[in-house]
Design a protein around this motif. Structure first.
Motif, PDB file in Angstrom:
ATOM      1  N   PHE A  57      63.147  79.227 -28.988  1.00 26.38           N
ATOM      2  CA  PHE A  57      63.401  78.047 -28.152  1.00 26.38           C
ATOM      3  C   PHE A  57      62.214  77.085 -28.213  1.00 26.38           C
ATOM      4  CE2 PHE A  57      63.088  75.742 -24.152  1.00 26.38           C
ATOM      5  CZ  PHE A  57      64.336  75.154 -24.095  1.00 26.38           C
ATOM      6  N   ALA A  58      60.996  77.629 -28.168  1.00 23.39           N
ATOM      7  CA  ALA A  58      59.796  76.781 -28.215  1.00 23.39           C
ATOM      8  C   ALA A  58      59.669  76.092 -29.571  1.00 23.39           C
ATOM      9  CB  ALA A  58      58.556  77.623 -27.928  1.00 23.39           C
ATOM     10  N   ARG A  59      60.043  76.787 -30.651  1.00 23.50           N
ATOM     11  CA  ARG A  59      60.003  76.173 -31.986  1.00 23.50           C
ATOM     12  C   ARG A  59      61.024  75.047 -32.109  1.00 23.50           C
ATOM     13  NH1 ARG A  59      60.921  80.816 -34.514  1.00 23.50           N
ATOM     14  NH2 ARG A  59      59.074  81.933 -33.930  1.00 23.50           N
ATOM     15  N   GLU A  60      62.203  75.224 -31.518  1.00 26.20           N
ATOM     16  CA  GLU A  60      63.257  74.212 -31.593  1.00 26.20           C
ATOM     17  C   GLU A  60      62.965  73.005 -30.707  1.00 26.20           C
ATOM     18  OE1 GLU A  60      66.761  76.301 -30.483  1.00 26.20           O
ATOM     19  OE2 GLU A  60      66.814  77.499 -32.316  1.00 26.20           O
ATOM     20  N   ASN A  61      62.155  73.179 -29.665  1.00 34.28           N
ATOM     21  CA  ASN A  61      61.854  72.110 -28.703  1.00 34.28           C
ATOM     22  C   ASN A  61      60.343  71.933 -28.553  1.00 34.28           C
ATOM     23  OD1 ASN A  61      64.697  71.643 -27.638  1.00 34.28           O
ATOM     24  ND2 ASN A  61      64.441  73.834 -27.323  1.00 34.28           N
ATOM     25  N   PRO A  62      59.678  71.361 -29.562  1.00 31.04           N
ATOM     26  CA  PRO A  62      58.217  71.232 -29.476  1.00 31.04           C
ATOM     27  C   PRO A  62      57.757  70.208 -28.439  1.00 31.04           C
ATOM     28  CG  PRO A  62      59.036  70.130 -31.434  1.00 31.04           C
ATOM     29  CD  PRO A  62      60.206  70.845 -30.823  1.00 31.04           C
ATOM     30  N   GLN A  63      58.650  69.327 -27.977  1.00 28.05           N
ATOM     31  CA  GLN A  63      58.266  68.306 -27.004  1.00 28.05           C
ATOM     32  C   GLN A  63      58.183  68.858 -25.585  1.00 28.05           C
ATOM     33  OE1 GLN A  63      61.060  68.558 -28.701  1.00 28.05           O
ATOM     34  NE2 GLN A  63      62.827  67.929 -27.530  1.00 28.05           N
ATOM     35  N   ILE A  64      58.649  70.102 -25.375  1.00 28.06           N
ATOM     36  CA  ILE A  64      58.619  70.717 -24.046  1.00 28.06           C
ATOM     37  C   ILE A  64      57.484  71.731 -23.997  1.00 28.06           C
ATOM     38  CG2 ILE A  64      59.897  72.107 -22.381  1.00 28.06           C
ATOM     39  CD1 ILE A  64      62.457  71.009 -23.534  1.00 28.06           C
ATOM     40  N   GLU A  65      56.670  71.622 -22.963  1.00 22.13           N
ATOM     41  CA  GLU A  65      55.590  72.587 -22.761  1.00 22.13           C
ATOM     42  C   GLU A  65      56.180  73.848 -22.147  1.00 22.13           C
ATOM     43  OE1 GLU A  65      51.386  72.925 -20.286  1.00 22.13           O
ATOM     44  OE2 GLU A  65      52.715  71.227 -19.969  1.00 22.13           O
ATOM     45  N   ILE A  66      55.899  75.003 -22.734  1.00 22.14           N
ATOM     46  CA  ILE A  66      56.410  76.281 -22.250  1.00 22.14           C
ATOM     47  C   ILE A  66      55.270  77.031 -21.583  1.00 22.14           C
ATOM     48  CG2 ILE A  66      57.525  78.452 -22.889  1.00 22.14           C
ATOM     49  CD1 ILE A  66      59.311  76.067 -23.400  1.00 22.14           C
ATOM     50  N   THR A 108      66.918  83.621 -11.878  1.00 22.82           N
ATOM     51  CA  THR A 108      67.615  84.324 -12.957  1.00 22.82           C
ATOM     52  C   THR A 108      67.680  85.824 -12.672  1.00 22.82           C
ATOM     53  OG1 THR A 108      65.557  84.468 -14.188  1.00 22.82           O
ATOM     54  CG2 THR A 108      66.985  82.604 -14.669  1.00 22.82           C
ATOM     55  N   ARG A 109      67.833  86.181 -11.418  1.00 23.80           N
ATOM     56  CA  ARG A 109      67.890  87.582 -11.015  1.00 23.80           C
ATOM     57  C   ARG A 109      69.089  88.280 -11.646  1.00 23.80           C
ATOM     58  NH1 ARG A 109      68.949  88.070  -4.965  1.00 23.80           N
ATOM     59  NH2 ARG A 109      70.988  87.472  -5.710  1.00 23.80           N
ATOM     60  N   ASN A 110      68.858  89.423 -12.278  1.00 26.53           N
ATOM     61  CA  ASN A 110      69.883  90.279 -12.883  1.00 26.53           C
ATOM     62  C   ASN A 110      70.719  89.565 -13.938  1.00 26.53           C
ATOM     63  OD1 ASN A 110      69.125  92.476 -11.255  1.00 26.53           O
ATOM     64  ND2 ASN A 110      70.447  91.775  -9.600  1.00 26.53           N
ATOM     65  N   MET A 111      70.201  88.531 -14.589  1.00 21.74           N
ATOM     66  CA  MET A 111      70.933  87.845 -15.650  1.00 21.74           C
ATOM     67  C   MET A 111      70.574  88.453 -17.001  1.00 21.74           C
ATOM     68  SD  MET A 111      70.887  83.814 -14.844  1.00 21.74           S
ATOM     69  CE  MET A 111      71.605  83.113 -13.405  1.00 21.74           C
ATOM     70  N   THR A 112      71.519  88.370 -17.939  1.00 24.24           N
ATOM     71  CA  THR A 112      71.268  88.808 -19.304  1.00 24.24           C
ATOM     72  C   THR A 112      70.505  87.707 -20.047  1.00 24.24           C
ATOM     73  OG1 THR A 112      73.344  87.887 -20.116  1.00 24.24           O
ATOM     74  CG2 THR A 112      73.400  90.160 -19.289  1.00 24.24           C
ATOM     75  N   PRO A 113      69.888  88.036 -21.166  1.00 22.79           N
ATOM     76  CA  PRO A 113      69.164  86.997 -21.920  1.00 22.79           C
ATOM     77  C   PRO A 113      70.059  85.837 -22.360  1.00 22.79           C
ATOM     78  CG  PRO A 113      68.459  89.160 -22.637  1.00 22.79           C
ATOM     79  CD  PRO A 113      69.600  89.376 -21.688  1.00 22.79           C
ATOM     80  N   SER A 114      71.329  86.096 -22.675  1.00 23.14           N
ATOM     81  CA  SER A 114      72.215  84.999 -23.076  1.00 23.14           C
ATOM     82  C   SER A 114      72.525  84.076 -21.892  1.00 23.14           C
ATOM     83  CB  SER A 114      73.515  85.550 -23.669  1.00 23.14           C
ATOM     84  OG  SER A 114      74.204  86.335 -22.722  1.00 23.14           O
ATOM     85  N   GLU A 115      72.677  84.635 -20.693  1.00 24.23           N
ATOM     86  CA  GLU A 115      72.890  83.808 -19.499  1.00 24.23           C
ATOM     87  C   GLU A 115      71.641  82.984 -19.184  1.00 24.23           C
ATOM     88  OE1 GLU A 115      73.861  86.946 -16.780  1.00 24.23           O
ATOM     89  OE2 GLU A 115      76.016  86.550 -16.925  1.00 24.23           O
ATOM     90  N   ILE A 116      70.466  83.591 -19.367  1.00 21.65           N
ATOM     91  CA  ILE A 116      69.219  82.874 -19.127  1.00 21.65           C
ATOM     92  C   ILE A 116      69.074  81.737 -20.132  1.00 21.65           C
ATOM     93  CG2 ILE A 116      66.695  83.084 -19.151  1.00 21.65           C
ATOM     94  CD1 ILE A 116      67.061  85.935 -18.072  1.00 21.65           C
ATOM     95  N   ALA A 117      69.482  81.968 -21.384  1.00 19.53           N
ATOM     96  CA  ALA A 117      69.409  80.914 -22.403  1.00 19.53           C
ATOM     97  C   ALA A 117      70.282  79.727 -22.012  1.00 19.53           C
ATOM     98  CB  ALA A 117      69.843  81.467 -23.761  1.00 19.53           C
ATOM     99  N   LYS A 118      71.453  79.981 -21.423  1.00 20.46           N
ATOM    100  CA  LYS A 118      72.325  78.888 -20.962  1.00 20.46           C
ATOM    101  C   LYS A 118      71.663  78.107 -19.833  1.00 20.46           C
ATOM    102  CE  LYS A 118      76.690  81.088 -22.187  1.00 20.46           C
ATOM    103  NZ  LYS A 118      77.903  81.720 -21.663  1.00 20.46           N
ATOM    104  N   LYS A 119      71.015  78.811 -18.908  1.00 16.83           N
ATOM    105  CA  LYS A 119      70.334  78.140 -17.792  1.00 16.83           C
ATOM    106  C   LYS A 119      69.136  77.327 -18.288  1.00 16.83           C
ATOM    107  CE  LYS A 119      72.956  79.754 -14.568  1.00 16.83           C
ATOM    108  NZ  LYS A 119      73.873  78.896 -13.839  1.00 16.83           N
ATOM    109  N   VAL A 120      68.423  77.843 -19.288  1.00 19.75           N
ATOM    110  CA  VAL A 120      67.283  77.115 -19.851  1.00 19.75           C
ATOM    111  C   VAL A 120      67.770  75.845 -20.552  1.00 19.75           C
ATOM    112  CG1 VAL A 120      65.476  77.243 -21.612  1.00 19.75           C
ATOM    113  CG2 VAL A 120      65.784  79.127 -20.020  1.00 19.75           C
ATOM    114  N   ASP A 121      68.888  75.951 -21.279  1.00 19.63           N
ATOM    115  CA  ASP A 121      69.462  74.768 -21.918  1.00 19.63           C
ATOM    116  C   ASP A 121      69.903  73.744 -20.873  1.00 19.63           C
ATOM    117  OD1 ASP A 121      69.027  75.763 -24.436  1.00 19.63           O
ATOM    118  OD2 ASP A 121      71.069  76.549 -24.670  1.00 19.63           O
TER     119      ASP A 121
END
Length: 137
Positions: free
Chosen positions: A50-59, A85-98
């Protein structure tokens, strides 16, 4: 004002160059709590891509002991949005980050209620308390 300055149009966001409104994402997690399992897995496996795809965002990754995991998005307008993001899977967290990345940071507006804007007065006239119960003298 020169002729060149008048000829050049004023650019808006998206016309010419798009500026992403999200300036940083903060990932908070606890290594001991079970509700952080998905967040830790997301940080280890998916966050680098995610950080590689979005270099303009500070992580920013910060440990936050004895709390549920959260992702906080900081925006150019000074506001921030926090998603637990309590009890979320990594794919659900990826949707929330997007969702945080694509959000503008503006305050949420109620779309069900439309404000009444009118240039004319009411057909019934201006209300007065003397209209309902006329008093006698």
């Amino acid at each position: 004002m020169s002729a060149i300055a008048r000829a050049l149009p004023k650019t808006n966001n998206g016309a010419g160059a798009f500026v992403l409104q999200c300036k940083s994402l903060v990932f908070n997690y606890c290594e001991r709590w079970g509700s952080n399992k998905g967040m830790i897995e997301f940080i280890k496996k998916d966050l680098a891509n995610f950080a590689r795809e979005n270099p303009q965002i500070e992580i920013i990754v910060e440990p936050r002991p004895h709390h549920h995991p959260v992702v906080r998005g900081n925006y150019l307008n000074g506001r921030d949005k926090v998603i637990c993001t309590r009890n979320m899977t990594p794919s659900e967290i990826a949707k929330k980050v997007d969702l945080l990345r694509d959000s503008s940071g503006a305050k949420l507006k109620n779309l069900a209620k439309k404000p009444v804007i009118s240039t004319t007065e009411s057909v019934r006239g201006v209300w007065s308390p003397f209209h309902t119960n006329p008093h006698t003298i």
